[in-house]
Design an enzyme around this catalytic site. Structure first.
Site, PDB file in Angstrom:
ATOM      1  N   LYS A  15       0.838  -1.205   0.000  1.00 40.26           N
ATOM      2  CA  LYS A  15       0.000   0.000   0.000  1.00 40.26           C
ATOM      3  C   LYS A  15       0.868   1.249   0.000  1.00 40.26           C
ATOM      4  O   LYS A  15       0.663   2.166  -0.792  1.00 40.26           O
ATOM      5  CB  LYS A  15      -0.915   0.021   1.241  1.00 40.26           C
ATOM      6  N   ARG A  92      -8.789   1.175   9.389  1.00 42.76           N
ATOM      7  CA  ARG A  92      -8.307  -0.167   9.722  1.00 42.76           C
ATOM      8  C   ARG A  92      -9.391  -1.002  10.386  1.00 42.76           C
ATOM      9  O   ARG A  92      -9.165  -2.175  10.643  1.00 42.76           O
ATOM     10  CB  ARG A  92      -7.185  -0.073  10.741  1.00 42.76           C
ATOM     11  N   ARG A 131      11.905  -6.188   4.511  1.00 39.55           N
ATOM     12  CA  ARG A 131      11.907  -4.742   4.777  1.00 39.55           C
ATOM     13  C   ARG A 131      12.660  -4.441   6.069  1.00 39.55           C
ATOM     14  O   ARG A 131      13.413  -3.473   6.135  1.00 39.55           O
ATOM     15  CB  ARG A 131      10.455  -4.247   4.869  1.00 39.55           C
ATOM     16  N   ARG A 133      11.673  -3.397   9.179  1.00 35.71           N
ATOM     17  CA  ARG A 133      11.323  -2.291  10.079  1.00 35.71           C
ATOM     18  C   ARG A 133      11.243  -2.849  11.506  1.00 35.71           C
ATOM     19  O   ARG A 133      11.207  -4.078  11.686  1.00 35.71           O
ATOM     20  CB  ARG A 133       9.951  -1.762   9.636  1.00 35.71           C
ATOM     21  N   ARG A 144      -0.016  -9.073  13.206  1.00 41.09           N
ATOM     22  CA  ARG A 144      -0.605  -8.034  12.356  1.00 41.09           C
ATOM     23  C   ARG A 144      -1.540  -8.650  11.307  1.00 41.09           C
ATOM     24  O   ARG A 144      -2.569  -8.070  10.971  1.00 41.09           O
ATOM     25  CB  ARG A 144       0.502  -7.219  11.681  1.00 41.09           C
TER      26      ARG A 144
HETATM   27  P1  B4P Z   1       4.793  -1.535   1.951  1.00 40.01           P
HETATM   28  O1  B4P Z   1       4.403  -0.739   0.769  1.00 40.01           O
HETATM   29  O2  B4P Z   1       5.626  -0.864   3.005  1.00 40.01           O
HETATM   30  O3  B4P Z   1       3.527  -2.233   2.683  1.00 40.01           O
HETATM   31  P2  B4P Z   1       2.290  -1.637   3.488  1.00 40.01           P
HETATM   32  O4  B4P Z   1       1.115  -2.449   2.986  1.00 40.01           O
HETATM   33  O5  B4P Z   1       2.168  -0.160   3.377  1.00 40.01           O
HETATM   34  O6  B4P Z   1       2.713  -1.967   5.021  1.00 40.01           O
HETATM   35  P3  B4P Z   1       2.059  -2.007   6.477  1.00 40.01           P
HETATM   36  O7  B4P Z   1       0.583  -2.289   6.353  1.00 40.01           O
HETATM   37  O8  B4P Z   1       2.886  -3.007   7.224  1.00 40.01           O
HETATM   38  O9  B4P Z   1       2.301  -0.648   7.221  1.00 40.01           O
HETATM   39  P4  B4P Z   1       1.529   0.500   8.051  1.00 40.01           P
HETATM   40  O10 B4P Z   1       2.542   1.553   8.139  1.00 40.01           O
HETATM   41  O11 B4P Z   1       0.222   0.844   7.405  1.00 40.01           O
HETATM   42  O12 B4P Z   1       5.547  -2.824   1.396  1.00 40.01           O
HETATM   43  C1  B4P Z   1       6.125  -3.814   2.269  1.00 40.01           C
HETATM   44  C2  B4P Z   1       7.479  -4.271   1.729  1.00 40.01           C
HETATM   45  O13 B4P Z   1       7.304  -4.898   0.454  1.00 40.01           O
HETATM   46  C3  B4P Z   1       8.473  -3.134   1.476  1.00 40.01           C
HETATM   47  O14 B4P Z   1       9.755  -3.564   1.851  1.00 40.01           O
HETATM   48  C4  B4P Z   1       8.406  -2.902  -0.030  1.00 40.01           C
HETATM   49  O15 B4P Z   1       9.616  -2.411  -0.565  1.00 40.01           O
HETATM   50  C5  B4P Z   1       8.127  -4.309  -0.543  1.00 40.01           C
HETATM   51  N1  B4P Z   1       7.362  -4.302  -1.784  1.00 40.01           N
HETATM   52  C6  B4P Z   1       6.312  -3.481  -2.102  1.00 40.01           C
HETATM   53  N2  B4P Z   1       5.845  -3.782  -3.332  1.00 40.01           N
HETATM   54  C7  B4P Z   1       6.611  -4.841  -3.797  1.00 40.01           C
HETATM   55  C8  B4P Z   1       6.619  -5.625  -4.999  1.00 40.01           C
HETATM   56  N3  B4P Z   1       5.740  -5.406  -5.991  1.00 40.01           N
HETATM   57  N4  B4P Z   1       7.503  -6.634  -5.119  1.00 40.01           N
HETATM   58  C9  B4P Z   1       8.394  -6.894  -4.133  1.00 40.01           C
HETATM   59  N5  B4P Z   1       8.460  -6.177  -2.961  1.00 40.01           N
HETATM   60  C10 B4P Z   1       7.570  -5.171  -2.797  1.00 40.01           C
HETATM   61  O16 B4P Z   1       1.173  -0.069   9.520  1.00 40.01           O
HETATM   62  C11 B4P Z   1       2.101  -0.246  10.590  1.00 40.01           C
HETATM   63  C12 B4P Z   1       1.449  -0.179  12.000  1.00 40.01           C
HETATM   64  O17 B4P Z   1       0.939   1.154  12.257  1.00 40.01           O
HETATM   65  C13 B4P Z   1       0.207  -1.075  12.243  1.00 40.01           C
HETATM   66  O18 B4P Z   1       0.560  -2.399  12.606  1.00 40.01           O
HETATM   67  C14 B4P Z   1      -0.516  -0.297  13.396  1.00 40.01           C
HETATM   68  O19 B4P Z   1       0.046  -0.571  14.661  1.00 40.01           O
HETATM   69  C15 B4P Z   1      -0.259   1.154  13.069  1.00 40.01           C
HETATM   70  N6  B4P Z   1      -1.366   1.786  12.302  1.00 40.01           N
HETATM   71  C16 B4P Z   1      -1.269   2.277  11.016  1.00 40.01           C
HETATM   72  N7  B4P Z   1      -2.459   2.779  10.617  1.00 40.01           N
HETATM   73  C17 B4P Z   1      -3.325   2.593  11.657  1.00 40.01           C
HETATM   74  C18 B4P Z   1      -4.729   2.878  11.845  1.00 40.01           C
HETATM   75  N8  B4P Z   1      -5.466   3.453  10.880  1.00 40.01           N
HETATM   76  N9  B4P Z   1      -5.311   2.547  13.029  1.00 40.01           N
HETATM   77  C19 B4P Z   1      -4.595   1.979  14.007  1.00 40.01           C
HETATM   78  N10 B4P Z   1      -3.280   1.669  13.899  1.00 40.01           N
HETATM   79  C20 B4P Z   1      -2.647   1.962  12.737  1.00 40.01           C
END
Ligand code: B4P
Length: 186
Positions: A15, A92, A131, A133, A144
């Site tokens: 995302k 979420r 990744r 993190r 998660r």
């Molecule tokens: P990302 O692009 O980083 O994935 P994401 O879906 O955004 O991540 P996530 O859901 O974990 O994070 P968030 O910050 O929202 O891609 C992941 C990896 O894959 C990266 O290394 C990327 O380079 C790689 N990649 C991407 N596309 C690729 C492809 N096509 N091929 C190969 N590799 C690829 O959430 C983190 C925490 O924040 C949650 O657990 C929660 O505690 C909190 N949080 C966030 N929003 C919240 C909300 N609304 N309410 C409550 N808590 C919340």
């Protein structure tokens, strides 16, 4: 072109990666609640201190806290140029979705498209472990994914019933997936 967008999908579906590209290409406000929360943690604010332990466990930060952050950003955007936005990682759960619906009604800015990024758990796990993190270790990732299935996945039906949802296969290269998403915006 649709310019009020929401990205939905499991952790690691890409995302954040796709939202950043699309927002830059179409001059949209990219609102990632994950990034905003991490910025608060890094700045050591009281909000960040409250969020830090919750994020490290893989659970969701409280709705009040996340909503306050989103509300202020969207109100500022509506008051400035009223341009488009892309919500990444928010809502979420159903309570956040309902609160967002109310806020957008007040702002007269309804959602135009919800993009669901779909990917298998095995690939999600691999990507997140790669990744590296702070909250990307195997047991936290599994938690998660559970939280996603229990609290976030019900939004798929919610937005499908509102006729706003389109699914995208999130396997493949970043560019391939970006092209699939761009096709939905016309
Ligand atoms: P990302 O692009 O980083 O994935 P994401 O879906 O955004 O991540 P996530 O859901 O974990 O994070 P968030 O910050 O929202 O891609 C992941 C990896 O894959 C990266 O290394 C990327 O380079 C790689 N990649 C991407 N596309 C690729 C492809 N096509 N091929 C190969 N590799 C690829 O959430 C983190 C925490 O924040 C949650 O657990 C929660 O505690 C909190 N949080 C966030 N929003 C919240 C909300 N609304 N309410 C409550 N808590 C919340």
């Amino acid at each position: 072109m649709k310019k009020r967008l929401l990205f939905l999908g499991p952790p690691g579906a890409g995302k954040g990666t796709q939202a950043e590209l699309l927002a830059a290409a179409h001059n949209l406000l990219h609102l990632s609640t994950g990034d905003l929360l991490r910025a608060e943690v890094a700045a050591g604010t009281s909000l960040g201190m409250e969020a830090e332990a919750v994020m490290a466990s893989g659970a969701l930060v409280s709705d009040e806290l996340v909503l306050a952050i989103v509300r202020s950003r969207l109100e500022t955007q509506a008051a400035s140029d009223g341009g488009g936005w892309l919500l990444d990682g928010f809502p979420r759960n159903l309570a956040q979705a309902e609160a967002l619906g109310q806020l957008l009604e007040e702002l007269h800015q309804p959602i135009e498209l919800v993009v669901l990024l779909e990917l298998d758990d095995a690939v999600l796990l691999q990507r997140l472990l790669g990744r590296g993190r702070a909250d990307d270790n195997e047991s936290v990732i599994r938690h998660r994914l559970e939280v996603y299935r229990e609290q976030t996945a019900p939004l798929i039906r919610y937005y499908r019933e509102a006729a706003l949802l389109q699914s995208v296969e999130a396997h493949g290269t970043v560019d391939t997936i970006a092209a699939r998403i761009t096709d939905l915006l016309a």
